[in-house]
Write an enzyme that holds these catalytic residues in place. Sequence first.
Site, PDB file in Angstrom:
ATOM      1  N   GLU A  14       0.875  -1.171   0.000  1.00 53.03           N
ATOM      2  CA  GLU A  14       0.000   0.000   0.000  1.00 53.03           C
ATOM      3  C   GLU A  14       0.905   1.212   0.000  1.00 53.03           C
ATOM      4  O   GLU A  14       1.909   1.243   0.718  1.00 53.03           O
ATOM      5  CB  GLU A  14      -0.877  -0.003   1.259  1.00 53.03           C
TER       6      GLU A  14
ATOM      7  N   ASP B 209       0.878   5.849  -0.759  1.00 50.46           N
ATOM      8  CA  ASP B 209       0.037   7.053  -0.847  1.00 50.46           C
ATOM      9  C   ASP B 209       0.580   7.988  -1.915  1.00 50.46           C
ATOM     10  O   ASP B 209       1.801   8.179  -2.006  1.00 50.46           O
ATOM     11  CB  ASP B 209       0.055   7.799   0.499  1.00 50.46           C
TER      12      ASP B 209
ATOM     13  N   HIS C 177       2.917  10.274   2.166  1.00 46.24           N
ATOM     14  CA  HIS C 177       1.654  10.201   2.893  1.00 46.24           C
ATOM     15  C   HIS C 177       1.035  11.554   3.206  1.00 46.24           C
ATOM     16  O   HIS C 177      -0.149  11.787   2.980  1.00 46.24           O
ATOM     17  CB  HIS C 177       1.850   9.423   4.209  1.00 46.24           C
TER      18      HIS C 177
ATOM     19  N   GLU D 176      -3.208   4.511  -2.829  1.00 49.91           N
ATOM     20  CA  GLU D 176      -4.142   5.392  -2.132  1.00 49.91           C
ATOM     21  C   GLU D 176      -3.985   6.818  -2.637  1.00 49.91           C
ATOM     22  O   GLU D 176      -2.923   7.430  -2.491  1.00 49.91           O
ATOM     23  CB  GLU D 176      -3.924   5.347  -0.608  1.00 49.91           C
TER      24      GLU D 176
ATOM     25  N   LYS E 240      -4.500  10.523  -2.208  1.00 46.99           N
ATOM     26  CA  LYS E 240      -4.704  11.388  -1.033  1.00 46.99           C
ATOM     27  C   LYS E 240      -5.430  12.674  -1.422  1.00 46.99           C
ATOM     28  O   LYS E 240      -4.851  13.765  -1.406  1.00 46.99           O
ATOM     29  CB  LYS E 240      -3.332  11.713  -0.413  1.00 46.99           C
TER      30      LYS E 240
ATOM     31  N   ASP F 203       1.880  -2.763   9.098  1.00 49.02           N
ATOM     32  CA  ASP F 203       3.254  -2.221   9.079  1.00 49.02           C
ATOM     33  C   ASP F 203       4.274  -3.351   9.251  1.00 49.02           C
ATOM     34  O   ASP F 203       5.466  -3.147   9.022  1.00 49.02           O
ATOM     35  CB  ASP F 203       3.456  -1.237  10.246  1.00 49.02           C
TER      36      ASP F 203
END
Length: 239
Positions: free
Chosen positions: A33, A35, A48, A105, A107, A226
């Site tokens: 995963e 960001d 992130h 992802e 953002k 994590d």
Amino acid sequence: MKIYAHRGFSGQYPENTMEAFLQVLKTPAEGIELDVQLSKDGEVVVIHDETVDRTTSGSGYVKDYSLTELKKFQIHHSNCSVQTIPTLDEVLYWIQETQLSLNIELKTDRIRYEGIEEKVLMEIEKYGLSDRVYFSSFHYETVQRCKCLAPHIPAHFLISRSFKKSPLTLKVDQINGLNPNVALLKNQKRIRLYQMQGIKIYPYTINQKEQLSLCLATRCDGVITDYPVQLKEWLSQLA
Ligand code: G3P
Ligand code: MG
């Protein structure tokens, strides 16, 4: 149950860096995963926060720097050499030679990066990776936009605090998955309702054995963690 390494192997390496992604290959995780945000000159970068302050030597908003400027910021961590902010392009170029899946992802929940969905999709197509990626976002409009642009790529809706923003009537033609904060698994009734509609459940961030137990009992399709090595060990113990 699929294991996704959250921001790469971020439990031991600096989150969202090439080092954290490379290290995932040494773990039993099936996927990563990460960001993405947009730089001032419209490049898709992997980071992130909306600002560079927490994770790099720089300060200020990602959107206020060009890619060349962002690349000058250093990311220091005791477990590896100095890293820089990767572009999505760099990650996709590398990942195509691996067997890993990728959860991208977007953002867009705080800053509405105009056209980010199209840019991410173009990069996925450039490397022919549409069968190994899925989109996710806390911003429902982004999830819908991704689904509309690329109906063949799964799109997951992220939920952090409550199910308020996710209607009871969510259908698989609107979203393929729901990635809730693990705390939301307590609402088993709601989760079951979505599962009955064919929606996949991938909770985050599963870093404790009890949380994994709950995911197993809930029949989640995957987990985001994590600590992928530790998680696999717990999985074998609990199975
Ligand atoms: O995709 C799961 C998780 O990454 C969502 O929260 O804040 O870690 O991006 P965050
Ligand atoms: Mg994330």
